[in-house]
Structures are given as structure tokens and as C-alpha cells.
Design a protein around this motif. Structure first.
Motif, PDB file in Angstrom:
ATOM      1  N   ILE A   1     -72.977  11.007  31.046  1.00 61.17           N
ATOM      2  CA  ILE A   1     -71.552  11.029  31.430  1.00 61.17           C
ATOM      3  C   ILE A   1     -71.339  10.056  29.965  1.00 61.17           C
ATOM      4  O   ILE A   1     -71.500   8.246  29.841  1.00 61.17           O
ATOM      5  N   SER A   2     -70.176  10.469  29.130  1.00 64.06           N
ATOM      6  CA  SER A   2     -69.405   9.248  28.498  1.00 64.06           C
ATOM      7  C   SER A   2     -68.033   9.386  27.960  1.00 64.06           C
ATOM      8  O   SER A   2     -68.043  10.772  26.965  1.00 64.06           O
ATOM      9  N   GLN A   3     -66.877   8.944  27.530  1.00 58.86           N
ATOM     10  CA  GLN A   3     -65.860   8.934  27.644  1.00 58.86           C
ATOM     11  C   GLN A   3     -65.695   9.216  25.803  1.00 58.86           C
ATOM     12  O   GLN A   3     -65.738  10.628  25.397  1.00 58.86           O
ATOM     13  N   SER A   4     -66.672   8.788  25.038  1.00 60.59           N
ATOM     14  CA  SER A   4     -66.427   9.294  23.102  1.00 60.59           C
ATOM     15  C   SER A   4     -67.326   9.611  23.004  1.00 60.59           C
ATOM     16  O   SER A   4     -67.385  10.687  22.236  1.00 60.59           O
ATOM     17  N   GLY A   5     -68.587   9.599  24.100  1.00 62.84           N
ATOM     18  CA  GLY A   5     -69.565  10.759  23.700  1.00 62.84           C
ATOM     19  C   GLY A   5     -70.542   9.773  21.879  1.00 62.84           C
ATOM     20  O   GLY A   5     -71.207  10.683  21.679  1.00 62.84           O
ATOM     21  N   ALA A  28     -56.741   2.797  24.620  1.00 64.79           N
ATOM     22  CA  ALA A  28     -57.033   1.788  25.338  1.00 64.79           C
ATOM     23  C   ALA A  28     -58.648   1.229  25.367  1.00 64.79           C
ATOM     24  O   ALA A  28     -59.075   2.156  25.717  1.00 64.79           O
ATOM     25  N   VAL A  29     -58.472   0.646  25.445  1.00 65.56           N
ATOM     26  CA  VAL A  29     -59.941  -0.177  25.605  1.00 65.56           C
ATOM     27  C   VAL A  29     -60.283   0.160  27.226  1.00 65.56           C
ATOM     28  O   VAL A  29     -61.509   0.738  27.227  1.00 65.56           O
ATOM     29  N   ALA A  30     -59.606  -0.332  27.952  1.00 68.34           N
ATOM     30  CA  ALA A  30     -59.685   0.279  29.452  1.00 68.34           C
ATOM     31  C   ALA A  30     -59.717   1.607  29.546  1.00 68.34           C
ATOM     32  O   ALA A  30     -58.726   1.771  29.340  1.00 68.34           O
ATOM     33  N   SER A  86     -62.378  -3.632  40.252  1.00 65.80           N
ATOM     34  CA  SER A  86     -62.414  -4.978  39.350  1.00 65.80           C
ATOM     35  C   SER A  86     -62.971  -5.069  38.187  1.00 65.80           C
ATOM     36  O   SER A  86     -62.285  -5.792  37.668  1.00 65.80           O
ATOM     37  N   LEU A  87     -63.138  -3.856  37.712  1.00 65.63           N
ATOM     38  CA  LEU A  87     -63.949  -3.879  36.243  1.00 65.63           C
ATOM     39  C   LEU A  87     -62.533  -3.891  35.355  1.00 65.63           C
ATOM     40  O   LEU A  87     -62.142  -4.662  34.302  1.00 65.63           O
ATOM     41  N   LYS A  88     -61.678  -2.902  35.520  1.00 70.40           N
ATOM     42  CA  LYS A  88     -60.500  -2.440  35.742  1.00 70.40           C
ATOM     43  C   LYS A  88     -59.548  -4.461  35.054  1.00 70.40           C
ATOM     44  O   LYS A  88     -59.175  -4.497  34.686  1.00 70.40           O
ATOM     45  N   SER A  96     -65.449   1.943  21.683  1.00 68.99           N
ATOM     46  CA  SER A  96     -66.438   2.438  21.803  1.00 68.99           C
ATOM     47  C   SER A  96     -67.596   1.412  21.180  1.00 68.99           C
ATOM     48  O   SER A  96     -67.992   0.805  20.755  1.00 68.99           O
ATOM     49  N   VAL A  97     -68.988   1.373  22.927  1.00 66.83           N
ATOM     50  CA  VAL A  97     -70.481   0.890  22.038  1.00 66.83           C
ATOM     51  C   VAL A  97     -71.106   1.567  21.558  1.00 66.83           C
ATOM     52  O   VAL A  97     -71.708   2.410  21.736  1.00 66.83           O
ATOM     53  N   THR A  98     -70.494   0.518  20.373  1.00 64.48           N
ATOM     54  CA  THR A  98     -72.299   1.773  19.035  1.00 64.48           C
ATOM     55  C   THR A  98     -73.326   1.553  18.718  1.00 64.48           C
ATOM     56  O   THR A  98     -74.375   1.658  18.052  1.00 64.48           O
TER      57      THR A  98
HETATM   58  O1  M6R Z   1     -67.251   5.931  25.813  1.00 63.56           O
HETATM   59  P1  M6R Z   1     -68.229   5.713  27.292  1.00 63.56           P
HETATM   60  O2  M6R Z   1     -67.651   6.093  28.181  1.00 63.56           O
HETATM   61  O3  M6R Z   1     -69.684   5.881  27.068  1.00 63.56           O
HETATM   62  O4  M6R Z   1     -67.358   3.920  27.183  1.00 63.56           O
HETATM   63  C1  M6R Z   1     -68.256   3.792  28.353  1.00 63.56           C
HETATM   64  C2  M6R Z   1     -68.455   2.238  28.312  1.00 63.56           C
HETATM   65  O5  M6R Z   1     -68.512   0.948  27.372  1.00 63.56           O
HETATM   66  C3  M6R Z   1     -66.684   2.525  28.640  1.00 63.56           C
HETATM   67  O6  M6R Z   1     -66.273   2.919  30.162  1.00 63.56           O
HETATM   68  C4  M6R Z   1     -65.601   1.128  29.536  1.00 63.56           C
HETATM   69  O7  M6R Z   1     -66.657   0.030  30.476  1.00 63.56           O
HETATM   70  C5  M6R Z   1     -64.462   1.109  29.506  1.00 63.56           C
HETATM   71  N1  M6R Z   1     -63.511   0.990  28.746  1.00 63.56           N
HETATM   72  C6  M6R Z   1     -64.302  -0.580  30.498  1.00 63.56           C
HETATM   73  O8  M6R Z   1     -62.403   0.021  30.722  1.00 63.56           O
END
Ligand code: M6R
Length: 607
Positions: free
Chosen positions: A345-349, A396-398, A482-484, A603-605
Motif C-alpha cells: 500500500i502506498s499513496q505515492s507509489g 499535505a504531508v499528513a 496518534s500519528l496525525k 514522499s520518502v524515496t
Molecule cells: O506514499 P506512501 O503512502 O508510501 O507514504 C508512506 C508514508 O510515508 C506516509 O503514509 C506517511 O506516514 C504519512 N504522510 C503520514 O501522514
């Protein structure tokens, strides 16, 4: 995370680069820079801190150069500083390079370059690139880059300018995203599509192992060996307005309020009376029957969505599921074979660890399904099957709308597997489908009461610690709540399985410690209330969350947040919304930078 832009065309390049970099600010960065090709050579401007610092340095008298590259840096090797900012140059100033990713063997290369007489001035891994290009250059920049790429290990998306080729940019990609925008007599380069959407919707998506030479006449793509590659034009369908704030004070709030739409879009065309329609998952009934184990792998918020997914799949499809944090997965020798299904699962992929986990799973011959929000992202391209969430760009980062749509993705997948294995009755499936169809409107109902949460958030201005508790799926949602809160308001927050508190953490509960207690899982409701009483007895201030119509909870807590009635398995999609709003308003009340929290990137690439 670092961002790249580049331009060659007829326009003055600096405003194009600055605008592109602004569009990438949401990725998080600590310094920025541009390099432009002037008649006299390459001019480089760099500045630590916000983009505004770079703009100030550039001044009003923009050069009329029409070719250049830009970068926003998120420090990995070397602290944020003017010197460490990109672009980086070689000794002669003949080349300037911007780079995303990590050159893993840079120390060894640096040592070698120094022995060859090169002067390395920054602490970065990137700086070895222009020096290596300088070393290998024999009149053809692309050829020199090919030589360099044989030497470097790691991940990169890079763009190079050369003083000797004033009409040319050379780009290369391995494990870090890069696209080329095609305009009328002009070309754009970007690590992220929004950076160039104002100019063009026609793009080439550079694949791993490709190099492109871009000049005023066009784009020539080859592989790292120099063999020509024919690229297909990809038409970007995103609405540019969708990437703007749309009148909201912050992207996060806009994205929270977009959830009814995003939730509806994600379900569109995927439900009928009897079940789910997921043609994008091409597993046969026999293949589903043969699955003996599922791993769900993701990071951060996406991992929290995976925790909910585990409960749903195990409960409905009766297949054992393990949920792994992607950065741990490939280092623990997971037991995978061809009967294992891996769901990433990844928002950014583009999250490096998630992508690496996907690759490891495929290497071990597992079937991989991706749940992602970004069409043609790396994860989407490399998985066997893709379930796209339809959240739209999340800036947004969150993460908010990405999480709730990922939960829908999990519901759809769990139902799909259950149907294929015939493990749920038709009545149960139809009950789930009916409840699912209500979700978008119910999300709107919660948002209509956001002012009550805003009032509640005022009491968070001065708190230091907050605890979230819940049982079963409420515990999974507690982790996301909690993370939010911690990531955008910088309040220390922890989530606990409610029954676990008395095994240690209860010692931290004192007068007025805020405890947010989720009580939507009616199967374990009485037990949750007992745990609430334990913290109440230590004088905690308890905010409960339960379904409308449950008047019982009010007897045990200080305040109650009510959400609309739904089935237990879908309640996470609704119960998280008040928690997102609480985090958002607490962050605003505390004067924090909501959309760009300190130290974090969208996005943590990198690993
Ligand atoms: O793009 P991704 O879904 O793979 O990102 C994974 C996490 O870096 C991401 O969900 C991060 O924890 C959130 N930005 C926190 O709100």
C-alpha cells in the motif's frame, strides 16, 4: 523529499524553474537552487531554507537564459546549507547537475576523485556526479554519463547541463521518478508531474535504466548502453485546480473535506448488488483458493491502513495475514513462495522501502497487488495487479484522504478474496455493500460538525502528551489518530490497545491527561468501557468516540464525539475523520506549519 525541474525552450527559464519548484514545495525540502546556461557559461544560484531565500538571491533582473535546471533538497548526506544545496558542479564549472536519490558508494568515489586531483567542496553524495562526468567527458555528455552510471551504485534521477552544449539537457533515471514534459518547441523535466502541469499534459515517463538527451528539436531516449528507446506519450488527466488549495487555509483541511468525493470515486464502478467488481485484479478463483498466506507491506499511514486490512481479510476471507513495516520486511527473510500474496500500500507509489519490499516479494515469486493513488507510479508499474485509490493528488504531508481511500481499497480486496473463496454468505456481502454505499454521505455528515472538533482542539494548545486507546479495529485507528496528532502538532501522542494500558502505560496517566477512547467495536464495547474507567479513575480527561445513538458512553467520559452508525468493519473509515480534524485544528491552534511539518517529507524515496 528532493524535487527536480528543468526547462529548455523559448521562455526565460528562471521564472519557469521557480514556479516548478514552488509546485514541489509540498514534498518537503531544506534548500533550493537553480543553474542556467548563459552565453558565458553556467550560472548557479543556491540557498538554504525556504524558496523565498533563493528568489531573493535571484533578484528581479532575471537572466534571459532559456535553458536551466532547478532543485529542492531534503538533506540526507550533509546538513542543509547553501554549499550542499544543488545544483552541484565539477572543478572546471563545465557541468551542473541536480540529483534525487542516494549514491551509495560516494565515499569511495570521492576518495578516488580526490586522488585524481578533483576538488570536492560539499558534504553531499551528489557532488561526485559532476566530477565523474568531467572525468569521463570526451565531447559527448550523454556518453560520459553512461560511463559514470557504470561506476555509481544507488538510486538517482539526475539532470545535467554542460557549458559545451548550450542547447542540451541530459537526464537519467534509476529508482527515482522523472518525467519529461512535451511542449510546443519547449521541453520540461520534473521529478513530479504537478511541477509542469501548468505548461503541458503530454509527458514521457522515464523508466529505470533510461537516459534522455533533450535539445530544442526533441527528446532522444536510450538505455544505459545507448540503444534507442521509443517512448509512448502519456496524457495527464489530472485537473490542475485539484492541486490547488481551493479556498481552504491549508491543503490538509482541503484534503480532509475532499473525503466524501474521494471515497465515492474510489467505489465508483466497483460495486454491484452481489459484490465487488475488480477487473484490475486478475487472479483466478483457483489462484485465490491456493493463496495460503498474505503479507501486507507499507509505511506510516499506509501501514495503518494495512492493519485494518488484516482484520478484514482474516475475518471475511479466512486467509492468514501478516502486516509488515516495509523498512523491516526484506531484512527479516519473510517466508514467501508462489502461494503467497503480497499487498503493498502506498499513496505515492514511490516510497523506497515499499518499492524494495515489492521487488523482494516478486523476486521470491509472490504475486503482488499494489494499492496506490498515483497512476503509473513505480509501485503501480512493478506490481502484478493494481487497485487504484481515487483520492486525487494529496499535497499535505499528513495523509488523510489517502488513508480513508486505502481503507476502502482494503475493504474491496477483502470482499474480492472472500467472494472468490466463498467464505461469506450472500446476506453478509449485501449488508457490507449497502453499508459501504452509505460511507461517502456519512463522511460528509461528520465534516458538517467540524466546528465542534475545532472547539475541542483549543484545549490541546497546552498539552504535552495524549493517549489514544481502543480495542480491535479501534486500536488500528488509534494508531493513525496518534500519528496525525504528533506529526503536525508536535504533541507527544501514543496509541495503545486499551487492554494493554494496565501493563505499564497506566503509570503515565495523571490529572487531566487527555485520553481519546475509541469505542465503536461493539463486540468488545464493555471491555473498552472498563479500560476507560481505569484511566478515569486516575483523573484522565477522556474524550470518547462512538456511534450516534449509543448514549451509554457519555456516562463514563468527559465528552463524546459521535459518528454515524455503520458496521464494525467500516467504522475505521468514519472514526478517523474526527481524529484528522482534531489533529488539524490542534496544529493550527499551536501555530504549527500544518502542510509542511518539520523534518518530514511527503514522499520518502530514500531508504
Ligand atoms: O506514499 P506512501 O503512502 O508510501 O507514504 C508512506 C508514508 O510515508 C506516509 O503514509 C506517511 O506516514 C504519512 N504522510 C503520514 O501522514
Amino acid at each position: 523529499m528532493c524535487g527536480i525541474v528543468g526547462y529548455i525552450g523559448k521562455q526565460a527559464v528562471i521564472p519557469v524553474l521557480v514556479e516548478g519548484l514552488k509546485k514541489l514545495e509540498y514534498r518537503g525540502y531544506d534548500s533550493a537552487g537553480v543553474a542556467v546556461l548563459e552565453e558565458k557559461g553556467i550560472e548557479v544560484y543556491k540557498s538554504a531554507g525556504r524558496l523565498a531565500n533563493l528568489v531573493e538571491k535571484l533578484g528581479d533582473g532575471y537572466s534571459d537564459a532559456t535553458i536551466g535546471i532547478g532543485h529542492t533538497r531534503w538533506a540526507t548526506h550533509g546538513r542543509p546549507s547553501d554549499l550542499n544545496a544543488h545544483p552541484h558542479s565539477d572543478c572546471s564549472g563545465d557541468f551542473a547537475i541536480v540529483h534525487n536519490g542516494i549514491i551509495e558508494n560516494y565515499l569511495e568515489l570521492k576518495e578516488w576523485l580526490i586522488k585524481q586531483g578533483h576538488q570536492i567542496v560539499s558534504e553531499t553524495d551528489t557532488e561526485v556526479l559532476p566530477h565523474l562526468v568531467e572525468h569521463f567527458y570526451k565531447g559527448d555528455t550523454a556518453e560520459a554519463i553512461r560511463q559514470v552510471l557504470i561506476k555509481v551504485h544507488g538510486s538517482f534521477a539526475m539532470v545535467a547541463l554542460s557549458r559545451n552544449h548550450k542547447e542540451q539537457m541530459v537526464v537519467a533515471r534509476k529508482d527515482s521518478p522523472l518525467v519529461i514534459g512535451l511542449g510546443e518547441g519547449e521541453y520540461f523535466v520534473a521529478s513530479d508531474i504537478p511541477a509542469i502541469l501548468n505548461y503541458t499534459r503530454q509527458i514521457y515517463i522515464l523508466a529505470d535504466g533510461e537516459i534522455a538527451v533533450i535539445d530544442r528539436d526533441g527528446v532522444r531516449v536510450t538505455d544505459f548502453q545507448g540503444n534507442p528507446i521509443q517512448k509512448e506519450v502519456f496524457e495527464v488527466k489530472w485537473d490542475t485546480v485539484a492541486a490547488e488549495k481551493d479556498g481552504y487555509e491549508h491543503f490538509m483541511l482541503k484534503e480532509i473535506f475532499e473525503q466524501p468525493r474521494a471515497l465515492k470515486d474510489t467505489l465508483t464502478g466497483r460495486l454491484n448488488h452481489n459484490g465487488v467488481i475488480l477487473p484490475e485484479v486478475a487472479l483466478t478463483a483457483e489462484e485465490v483458493a491456493n493463496i495460503n498466506k498474505i503479507f501486507i507491506v507499507a509505511c506510516g499511514t499506509a501501514w495503518h491502513a494495512g492493519l485494518v486490512g488484516k482484520t478484514l481479510i482474516e475475518r471475511w476471507a479466512r486467509i492468514p495475514v501478516e502486516v509488515d513495516i516495509a523498512s523491516e520486511f526484506r531484512y527479516r527473510s519473510p517466508l514467501i513462495d508462489e502461494h503467497t500474496l503480497v499487498v503493498v500500500i502506498s499513496q505515492s507509489g514511490e516510497t523506497a522501502d515499499t518499492l524494495a519490499a515489492l521487488r523482494e516479494a516478486r523476486r521470491l515469486s509472490a504475486r503482488v497487488i499494489a494499492v496506490t493513488n498515483v497512476v503509473s507510479s513505480s509501485v503501480a508499474r512493478e506490481a502484478n495487479d493494481v487497485i487504484y485509490t481515487c483520492a486525487g493528488p494529496e499535497i499535505a504531508v499528513a495523509s488523510t484522504k489517502a488513508y480513508t481511500t486505502q481503507l476502502e481499497g482494503m475493504v474491496l480486496l477483502a470482499l474480492y478474496l472472500a467472494e472468490a473463496r466463498d467464505s461469506l454468505s450472500l446476506e453478509k456481502i449485501s449488508e457490507i455493500i449497502s453499508a459501504l454505499k452509505e460511507i461517502p454521505a456519512q463522511a460528509q455528515e461528520i465534516l458538517n460538525q467540524s466546528s465542534a472538533i475545532k472547539d475541542l482542539a483549543r484545549s490541546f494548545i497546552v498539552v504535552d502528551d495524549v493517549f489514544f486507546i481502543g480495542r480491535s479495529l479501534d486500536w488500528s485507528v488509534s494508531m493513525e489518530g496518534s500519528l496525525k496528532l504528533k506529526e503536525i502538532s508536535y504533541i507527544h501522542a501514543e496509541a495503545y490497545a486499551a487492554g494493554e494500558l494496565k501493563h505499564g502505560t497506566l503509570a503515565l496517566i495523571t490529572d487531566n491527561t487527555p485520553v481519546i477512547a475509541l469505542a465503536t467495536q461493539m463486540e468488545v464495547y464493555e471491555k473498552t468501557v472498563s479500560n476507560i474507567k481505569e484511566v478515569k479513575a486516575r483523573d484522565a480527561k477522556v474524550i470518547g468516540l462512538t456511534f450516534k445513538g449509543n448514549d451509554d458512553l457519555a456516562k463514563s467520559v468527559d465528552q463524546v464525539i459521535y459518528i454515524p452508525q455503520t458496521i464494525a468493519e467500516l467504522s475505521p473509515i468514519l472514526s478517523v475523520i474526527p481524529l484528522q480534524l482534531l489533529a488539524y485544528y490542534a496544529s493550527v491552534a499551536r501555530g504549527c506549519d500544518v502542510d509542511k511539518p518539520r523534518n518530514l517529507a511527503k514522499s520518502v524515496t530514500v531508504e
